[in-house]
Scaffold this motif. Structure first.
Motif, PDB file in Angstrom:
ATOM      1  N   LEU A 166     -82.617   6.829  27.105  1.00 38.17           N
ATOM      2  CA  LEU A 166     -81.505   6.739  28.183  1.00 38.17           C
ATOM      3  C   LEU A 166     -82.363   5.777  29.358  1.00 38.17           C
ATOM      4  O   LEU A 166     -80.927   4.951  29.828  1.00 38.17           O
ATOM      5  CB  LEU A 166     -81.963   8.220  29.536  1.00 38.17           C
ATOM      6  N   SER A 167     -83.331   5.779  29.761  1.00 41.62           N
ATOM      7  CA  SER A 167     -84.073   5.310  30.125  1.00 41.62           C
ATOM      8  C   SER A 167     -84.101   2.846  30.089  1.00 41.62           C
ATOM      9  O   SER A 167     -83.781   2.123  30.664  1.00 41.62           O
ATOM     10  CB  SER A 167     -85.391   4.966  30.521  1.00 41.62           C
ATOM     11  N   LEU A 168     -84.190   3.032  28.180  1.00 38.60           N
ATOM     12  CA  LEU A 168     -84.241   1.744  27.589  1.00 38.60           C
ATOM     13  C   LEU A 168     -82.322   1.583  28.322  1.00 38.60           C
ATOM     14  O   LEU A 168     -82.305   0.072  29.345  1.00 38.60           O
ATOM     15  CB  LEU A 168     -84.122   2.144  26.740  1.00 38.60           C
ATOM     16  N   LEU A 169     -81.331   2.289  28.133  1.00 35.28           N
ATOM     17  CA  LEU A 169     -79.936   1.863  28.816  1.00 35.28           C
ATOM     18  C   LEU A 169     -80.161   1.658  29.547  1.00 35.28           C
ATOM     19  O   LEU A 169     -79.124   0.702  30.331  1.00 35.28           O
ATOM     20  CB  LEU A 169     -78.638   3.135  28.262  1.00 35.28           C
ATOM     21  N   ALA A 170     -80.563   2.310  31.172  1.00 32.74           N
ATOM     22  CA  ALA A 170     -80.392   2.155  32.313  1.00 32.74           C
ATOM     23  C   ALA A 170     -81.195   0.875  32.507  1.00 32.74           C
ATOM     24  O   ALA A 170     -80.773  -0.105  33.681  1.00 32.74           O
ATOM     25  CB  ALA A 170     -81.466   3.391  33.214  1.00 32.74           C
ATOM     26  N   VAL A 171     -82.350   1.012  31.974  1.00 36.18           N
ATOM     27  CA  VAL A 171     -83.433  -0.662  32.002  1.00 36.18           C
ATOM     28  C   VAL A 171     -82.105  -2.483  31.318  1.00 36.18           C
ATOM     29  O   VAL A 171     -81.906  -2.973  32.599  1.00 36.18           O
ATOM     30  CB  VAL A 171     -84.344  -0.779  31.279  1.00 36.18           C
ATOM     31  N   VAL A 172     -81.359  -1.957  30.866  1.00 37.14           N
ATOM     32  CA  VAL A 172     -80.955  -3.309  29.845  1.00 37.14           C
ATOM     33  C   VAL A 172     -79.736  -2.990  31.519  1.00 37.14           C
ATOM     34  O   VAL A 172     -79.015  -4.046  31.495  1.00 37.14           O
ATOM     35  CB  VAL A 172     -80.071  -2.746  29.037  1.00 37.14           C
ATOM     36  N   ASN A 175     -77.247 -21.480  42.623  1.00 36.21           N
ATOM     37  CA  ASN A 175     -76.092 -21.829  41.809  1.00 36.21           C
ATOM     38  C   ASN A 175     -74.762 -21.061  41.786  1.00 36.21           C
ATOM     39  O   ASN A 175     -74.701 -20.426  41.172  1.00 36.21           O
ATOM     40  CB  ASN A 175     -76.042 -22.871  40.581  1.00 36.21           C
ATOM     41  N   ARG A 176     -73.939 -21.157  42.476  1.00 37.35           N
ATOM     42  CA  ARG A 176     -72.919 -20.534  43.287  1.00 37.35           C
ATOM     43  C   ARG A 176     -71.544 -20.301  42.791  1.00 37.35           C
ATOM     44  O   ARG A 176     -70.916 -19.203  42.538  1.00 37.35           O
ATOM     45  CB  ARG A 176     -72.573 -20.609  44.305  1.00 37.35           C
ATOM     46  N   ARG A 177     -71.330 -21.309  42.473  1.00 31.94           N
ATOM     47  CA  ARG A 177     -70.575 -21.857  40.782  1.00 31.94           C
ATOM     48  C   ARG A 177     -70.878 -20.962  39.664  1.00 31.94           C
ATOM     49  O   ARG A 177     -70.511 -20.344  39.002  1.00 31.94           O
ATOM     50  CB  ARG A 177     -70.226 -23.176  40.820  1.00 31.94           C
ATOM     51  N   GLU A 178     -71.799 -20.478  38.996  1.00 31.77           N
ATOM     52  CA  GLU A 178     -72.665 -20.048  38.037  1.00 31.77           C
ATOM     53  C   GLU A 178     -72.753 -18.742  38.275  1.00 31.77           C
ATOM     54  O   GLU A 178     -71.934 -17.794  37.437  1.00 31.77           O
ATOM     55  CB  GLU A 178     -73.553 -20.335  37.527  1.00 31.77           C
ATOM     56  N   SER A 179     -72.364 -18.656  39.685  1.00 27.31           N
ATOM     57  CA  SER A 179     -72.795 -17.136  39.852  1.00 27.31           C
ATOM     58  C   SER A 179     -71.357 -15.901  39.552  1.00 27.31           C
ATOM     59  O   SER A 179     -70.573 -15.733  39.809  1.00 27.31           O
ATOM     60  CB  SER A 179     -73.070 -16.634  41.080  1.00 27.31           C
ATOM     61  N   ASN A 180     -70.297 -17.151  39.865  1.00 27.31           N
ATOM     62  CA  ASN A 180     -69.089 -16.788  40.245  1.00 27.31           C
ATOM     63  C   ASN A 180     -68.156 -17.142  38.303  1.00 27.31           C
ATOM     64  O   ASN A 180     -67.066 -16.668  38.436  1.00 27.31           O
ATOM     65  CB  ASN A 180     -68.052 -17.559  41.103  1.00 27.31           C
ATOM     66  N   SER A 181     -68.977 -17.673  37.937  1.00 30.19           N
ATOM     67  CA  SER A 181     -68.300 -17.977  36.368  1.00 30.19           C
ATOM     68  C   SER A 181     -67.786 -16.849  35.532  1.00 30.19           C
ATOM     69  O   SER A 181     -68.801 -16.353  35.216  1.00 30.19           O
ATOM     70  CB  SER A 181     -68.922 -18.886  36.055  1.00 30.19           C
ATOM     71  N   LYS A 182     -66.773 -16.364  35.434  1.00 31.73           N
ATOM     72  CA  LYS A 182     -66.577 -15.860  34.471  1.00 31.73           C
ATOM     73  C   LYS A 182     -66.259 -15.888  32.852  1.00 31.73           C
ATOM     74  O   LYS A 182     -66.964 -14.514  32.766  1.00 31.73           O
ATOM     75  CB  LYS A 182     -65.314 -15.747  34.775  1.00 31.73           C
ATOM     76  N   SER A 183     -66.801 -16.837  31.866  1.00 33.13           N
ATOM     77  CA  SER A 183     -67.122 -17.083  31.029  1.00 33.13           C
ATOM     78  C   SER A 183     -68.672 -16.519  30.858  1.00 33.13           C
ATOM     79  O   SER A 183     -69.260 -15.949  30.310  1.00 33.13           O
ATOM     80  CB  SER A 183     -66.910 -18.116  30.631  1.00 33.13           C
ATOM     81  N   ASN A 184     -69.335 -16.719  31.792  1.00 31.74           N
ATOM     82  CA  ASN A 184     -71.008 -16.497  31.874  1.00 31.74           C
ATOM     83  C   ASN A 184     -71.098 -15.071  32.304  1.00 31.74           C
ATOM     84  O   ASN A 184     -72.403 -14.615  31.386  1.00 31.74           O
ATOM     85  CB  ASN A 184     -71.925 -16.778  32.829  1.00 31.74           C
ATOM     86  N   LYS A 185     -70.090 -14.624  33.120  1.00 32.91           N
ATOM     87  CA  LYS A 185     -70.561 -13.047  33.664  1.00 32.91           C
ATOM     88  C   LYS A 185     -70.099 -12.350  31.836  1.00 32.91           C
ATOM     89  O   LYS A 185     -70.684 -10.688  31.649  1.00 32.91           O
ATOM     90  CB  LYS A 185     -69.450 -12.810  34.520  1.00 32.91           C
ATOM     91  N   PHE A 186     -69.145 -12.674  31.679  1.00 32.88           N
ATOM     92  CA  PHE A 186     -68.609 -11.538  30.266  1.00 32.88           C
ATOM     93  C   PHE A 186     -69.636 -12.530  28.938  1.00 32.88           C
ATOM     94  O   PHE A 186     -69.612 -11.069  28.089  1.00 32.88           O
ATOM     95  CB  PHE A 186     -67.276 -12.701  30.261  1.00 32.88           C
ATOM     96  N   LEU A 187     -70.356 -13.258  29.051  1.00 28.98           N
ATOM     97  CA  LEU A 187     -71.472 -14.121  28.058  1.00 28.98           C
ATOM     98  C   LEU A 187     -72.518 -13.071  28.136  1.00 28.98           C
ATOM     99  O   LEU A 187     -72.982 -12.614  27.444  1.00 28.98           O
ATOM    100  CB  LEU A 187     -71.477 -15.465  28.313  1.00 28.98           C
ATOM    101  N   LEU A 188     -73.074 -12.619  29.568  1.00 26.88           N
ATOM    102  CA  LEU A 188     -73.957 -11.369  29.615  1.00 26.88           C
ATOM    103  C   LEU A 188     -73.494 -10.408  29.642  1.00 26.88           C
ATOM    104  O   LEU A 188     -74.271  -9.266  28.614  1.00 26.88           O
ATOM    105  CB  LEU A 188     -74.143 -11.642  31.390  1.00 26.88           C
ATOM    106  N   ILE A 189     -72.471  -9.584  29.249  1.00 19.62           N
ATOM    107  CA  ILE A 189     -71.986  -8.852  29.259  1.00 19.62           C
ATOM    108  C   ILE A 189     -71.871  -8.451  27.761  1.00 19.62           C
ATOM    109  O   ILE A 189     -72.445  -7.226  26.841  1.00 19.62           O
ATOM    110  CB  ILE A 189     -70.953  -8.426  29.547  1.00 19.62           C
ATOM    111  N   GLY A 190     -71.401  -9.445  27.416  1.00 18.21           N
ATOM    112  CA  GLY A 190     -71.654  -9.131  25.988  1.00 18.21           C
ATOM    113  C   GLY A 190     -72.746  -9.046  24.820  1.00 18.21           C
ATOM    114  O   GLY A 190     -73.844  -8.594  23.536  1.00 18.21           O
TER     115      GLY A 190
END
Length: 366
Positions: free
Chosen positions: A154-160, A174-189
Motif C-alpha cells: 500500500l505504501s509503495l502505491l502511495a509513493v508512486v 516550463n509552463r507549456r510542459e506542465s500543461n501538455s496533455k500528452s506529457n500528463k498521459f505519458l506520466l500516468i502511463g
C-alpha cells in the motif's frame, strides 16, 4: 522524573518506591538516548549536506545502497534461506536481506523507490544514467512485493501516486510542459507500466503466494492479524493517560494491563505509530510529531515550487515522496522503530528541505 511519593506502603517493599512520569523510567531513558542520537545525526546532516554537489552525492549514494540491498534480498529469496547474509540464522522472525523484519525492509525500499522514481520522471539525470535508474527502481520495487507486506505494498502505491501527482500538478519552470496533455498521459502511463512490470517480475520470480498475501487475497481468520486488538488497547491507554502518556517505549509494558487475550502473545508495539506516540507521550508528544511533519511538507513543497533546477526539484520530490511513504506505512506498522530506517528517513528530510542554491537559481531564472 520523580513527581510524588508512592502510595504503596513501605512495609510491602524491601526498597523505597517512588512515582515517576514514566511507568518504566529505564526504558524511557534509553528511548531518550536514542532520540538524542537521531537529533545529533539530523543536525550534522543539515550542517554538512550544504551544497549542490553534496546533495547529488548523497542522493546517488542512497540509490546505490538501496539497489545493492534489493539485489541481496532477491538473491536470498531465490535461494530460500532465512539466514541474514546467508550466515546468521533467525528463529521466530521474518528476515529479508539484512533486516530481521521483512516489513521494515519493505519500508526502506519504498523510501528509496520514491527518490529514484522522481529522478526518472523529472528527467533530472542524463540519458546514459536513466537505464541504471530504471534497473534500480525495478529491483527495489520487486523487493517490496517479495516481502508480502500489505503495508509495504500500500505504501509503495502511495509513493508512486505521490511522485506522479507532484510531477503532474506541481509548478514547473516550463509552463507549456506542465500543461501538455500528452506529457500528463505519458506520466500516468509510465506509472501504470511500472506497477505492471513489478507484478510481472515478481510472478516470474515465483512470488505468487507472497503477492496473494500482500494483496489480502488469502483466507485469514483475522484480516488485521491482531492489529484491531492492539489499536483498541492503545486507545484505552490514551484514554487513561491523555496528556503525557505512559512514557516513551512503554507500550509493551502497559499492554498486559488491558489485554483481554490469554496472555501468551507478547506485544511490544501498537502496530500504528501514531496511536503509540499518543499512548507513550500523550497529546504533548503527538503535537511535536505533527509539527515536524507539517514543517517537513511546508518547507519541501515551497522548495519544489521555487527551484528551477531539474535535479534539485526531482531530488526534493523524491525525498518527500519517500518520507510520505514511510509515514503512510506507519499507520499499519512501526517501521521507524528499526533504527536504520530513521537514519535514511532523516537524510531524506534534509534532501527534501535543504534550500541550497534555491534562491540563486530563482534569481537567475528571472
Amino acid at each position: 522524573l520523580p513527581i510524588a511519593s508512592s502510595p504503596v506502603s513501605s512495609d510491602l517493599l524491601s526498597i523505597p518506591a517512588a512515582n515517576t512520569l514514566s511507568i518504566d523510567p529505564n526504558t524511557t531513558r534509553m528511548a531518550v538516548v536514542l532520540l538524542i542520537v537521531y537529533l545529533v545525526f539530523f543536525a550534522a546532516s543539515l550542517t554538512y549536506i550544504n551544497s549542490e554537489k553534496r546533495i547529488r552525492t548523497m542522493v546517488f549514494t542512497i540509490i546505490v545502497f538501496g539497489s545493492f540491498m534489493a539485489f541481496l534480498g532477491i538473491i536470498q529469496f531465490l535461494s530460500g534461506t532465512d539466514s541474514i547474509y546467508g550466515l546468521r540464522p533467525n528463529s521466530g522472525t521474518s528476515p529479508f536481506a539484512s533486516y530481521a523484519n521483512k516489513h521494515h525492509f519493505a519500508a526502506l525500499m519504498e523510501m528509496i523507490v520514491g527518490l529514484t522514481l522522481s529522478l526518472l520522471y523529472g528527467e533530472a539525470t542524463k540519458k546514459d544514467k536513466r537505464l541504471l535508474l530504471i534497473i534500480a527502481v525495478v529491483l527495489m520495487g520487486v523487493c517490496v512485493l517479495l516481502t508480502s507486506s500489505r503495508g509495504g505494498l500500500l505504501s509503495l502505491l502511495a509513493v508512486v501516486t505521490f511522485v506522479t501527482a507532484l510531477n503532474l500538478f506541481g509548478k514547473k519552470s516550463n509552463r507549456r510542459e506542465s500543461n501538455s496533455k500528452s506529457n500528463k498521459f505519458l506520466l500516468i502511463g509510465a506509472s501504470l507500466t511500472f506497477i505492471l512490470v513489478l507484478l510481472g517480475t515478481a510472478l516470474f520470480l515465483g512470488a505468487g503466494a507472497d503477492l496473494k498475501r500482500g494483496t489480502g487475497m488469502t483466507e485469514m481468520e483475522d484480516v488485521s492479524t491482531g492489529r484491531f486488538h492492539f489499536w483498541g488497547i492503545a486507545l484505552q491507554v490514551i484514554k487513561d493517560n491523555p496528556i503525557i502518556g505512559t512514557g516513551l517505549d512503554t507500550f509493551g509494558i502497559i499492554f498486559p494491563k488491558h489485554d483481554t487475550w490469554n496472555g501468551s502473545l507478547r506485544v511490544e508495539q501498537a502496530h500504528n505509530d501514531y496511536l503509540q506516540i499518543l499512548a507513550d507521550s500523550g497529546i504533548l508528544g503527538f503535537l511535536c510529531v505533527a509539527a515536524f511533519i507539517f514543517l517537513l511538507f511546508k518547507l519541501s513543497l515551497s522548495l519544489i515550487n521555487q527551484t528551477h533546477d531539474k535535479f534539485r526539484r526531482g531530488a526534493a520530490i523524491g525525498a518527500l515522496a519517500g518520507c510520505f511513504g514511510i509515514l503512510f506505512h506507519s499507520f499499519f506498522d512501526f517501521p521507524l522503530r528499526t533504527p536504520s530506517n530513521p537514519f535514511i528517513f532523516l537524510t531524506l528530510v534534509v534532501i527534501a528541505v535543504s534550500s541550497v542554491g534555491a534562491a540563486k537559481l530563482h534569481r537567475k531564472h528571472h
